[in-house]
Design a protein around this motif. Structure first.
Motif, short mmCIF file in Angstrom:
data_model
loop_
_atom_site.label_atom_id
_atom_site.label_comp_id
_atom_site.label_asym_id
_atom_site.label_seq_id
_atom_site.Cartn_x
_atom_site.Cartn_y
_atom_site.Cartn_z
N LEU A 170 86.77 -42.35 -69.55
CA LEU A 170 86.63 -42.71 -71.02
C LEU A 170 85.81 -41.75 -71.77
N THR A 171 86.49 -40.92 -72.65
CA THR A 171 85.77 -40.06 -73.31
C THR A 171 85.72 -40.45 -75.13
N TYR A 172 84.82 -39.90 -75.86
CA TYR A 172 84.77 -40.16 -77.28
C TYR A 172 83.85 -39.30 -77.99
N ASN A 173 83.91 -38.91 -79.22
CA ASN A 173 82.91 -38.34 -80.11
C ASN A 173 81.85 -39.27 -80.41
N GLN A 174 80.46 -39.04 -80.15
CA GLN A 174 79.35 -39.85 -80.42
C GLN A 174 79.18 -39.98 -81.99
N SER A 175 79.47 -41.01 -82.68
CA SER A 175 79.40 -41.32 -84.04
C SER A 175 78.74 -42.70 -84.35
N SER A 176 78.89 -43.03 -85.80
CA SER A 176 78.35 -44.37 -86.08
C SER A 176 79.72 -45.38 -86.06
N LYS A 177 80.65 -45.03 -85.52
CA LYS A 177 81.73 -45.94 -85.45
C LYS A 177 81.56 -47.24 -84.45
N LYS A 178 81.91 -48.35 -84.73
CA LYS A 178 81.54 -49.34 -83.75
C LYS A 178 82.96 -49.47 -83.06
N LYS A 179 84.09 -49.09 -83.59
CA LYS A 179 85.43 -49.09 -82.70
C LYS A 179 86.07 -48.02 -83.06
#
Length: 229
Positions: free
Chosen positions: A47-56
């Motif tokens: 699982l990969t994603y960009n770190q941000s303030s998103k909750k989902k």
């Protein structure tokens, strides 16, 4: 020729995927996902994603071709991450890192009997659900699936099992029946999920299969065939 399609898959997935996202250029977070199946096979994904303030995050599940692995998607994973998607790149049973059982015995797809392939859709569902449990940022009611040949048929059958159907699917070389993964009936049961089907213009068989699969789709079915030369 599959590698030639990655950037085009990305573009058209954005067109048909009914999700909201925004560009993110933060640190990439990477997590290993693992499930043990009822028959004691270990299935792995990243699982990969960009770190941000998103909750989902809107989520994309990638299901590779027969004989390939999760690494075969090349730059597509980073393109999707930068566009604001969480990406689950799965190694299908008998491929990549998913070749061991709980006793560390190896099992390669090369030696699989037809019955083994029937477990692939359930494996994909288990990985998606486990990813959602492992990381709260993964959305299992706002996701798309991208699959190639074996992965394409697995995507359709996995979508049928999911409580929340994918917002869209991008399928490279889907077929009526791949390794016993017969899709017509299940395709009629996943509702109006929009589908993009892709194949090479040099692959007459796959283009013919696209037309057959399209007959069973209940929602929009887009076809894009490209020259692989």
């Amino acid at each position: 020729f599959i590698m030639r399609f990655f950037k085009k898959i990305l573009m058209f997935t954005f067109i048909i995927m009914i999700v909201t996202s925004q560009s993110a250029f933060c640190k990439i977070i990477k997590k290993d996902i693992m499930v043990q199946t009822k028959d004691a096979h270990i299935i792995k994904a990243t699982l990969t994603y960009n770190q941000s303030s998103k909750k989902k995050y809107p989520t994309v599940l990638l299901l590779h071709s027969l004989g390939y692995s999760s690494k075969s998607w090349g730059d597509l994973v980073s393109y999707l991450n930068k566009a604001g998607y969480a990406v689950i790149a799965m190694d299908l049973r008998g491929h990549g890192r998913s070749v061991y059982d709980s006793k560390l015995h190896q099992h390669s797809w090369v030696y699989f009997k037809p019955k083994a392939y029937q477990r692939f859709p359930s494996d994909a569902v288990a990985i998606l659900n486990q990813a959602a449990k492992t990381s709260k940022i993964v959305s299992i009611n706002n996701y798309a699936i991208v699959g190639a040949d074996l992965g394409a048929n697995t995507a359709i059958l996995a979508a049928r099992q999911m409580k929340y159907k994918p917002k869209a699917m991008a399928l490279i070389c889907p077929s009526i029946n791949f390794k016993g993964l017969y899709v017509p009936i299940k395709l009629t049961e996943i509702g109006t999920v929009p589908i993009l089907a892709m194949a090479s213009k040099q692959d007459g068989y796959s283009m013919g299969q696209e037309r057959l699969v399209a007959r069973f789709a209940q929602g929009a079915f887009y076809v894009k065939n490209y020259c692989a030369c």
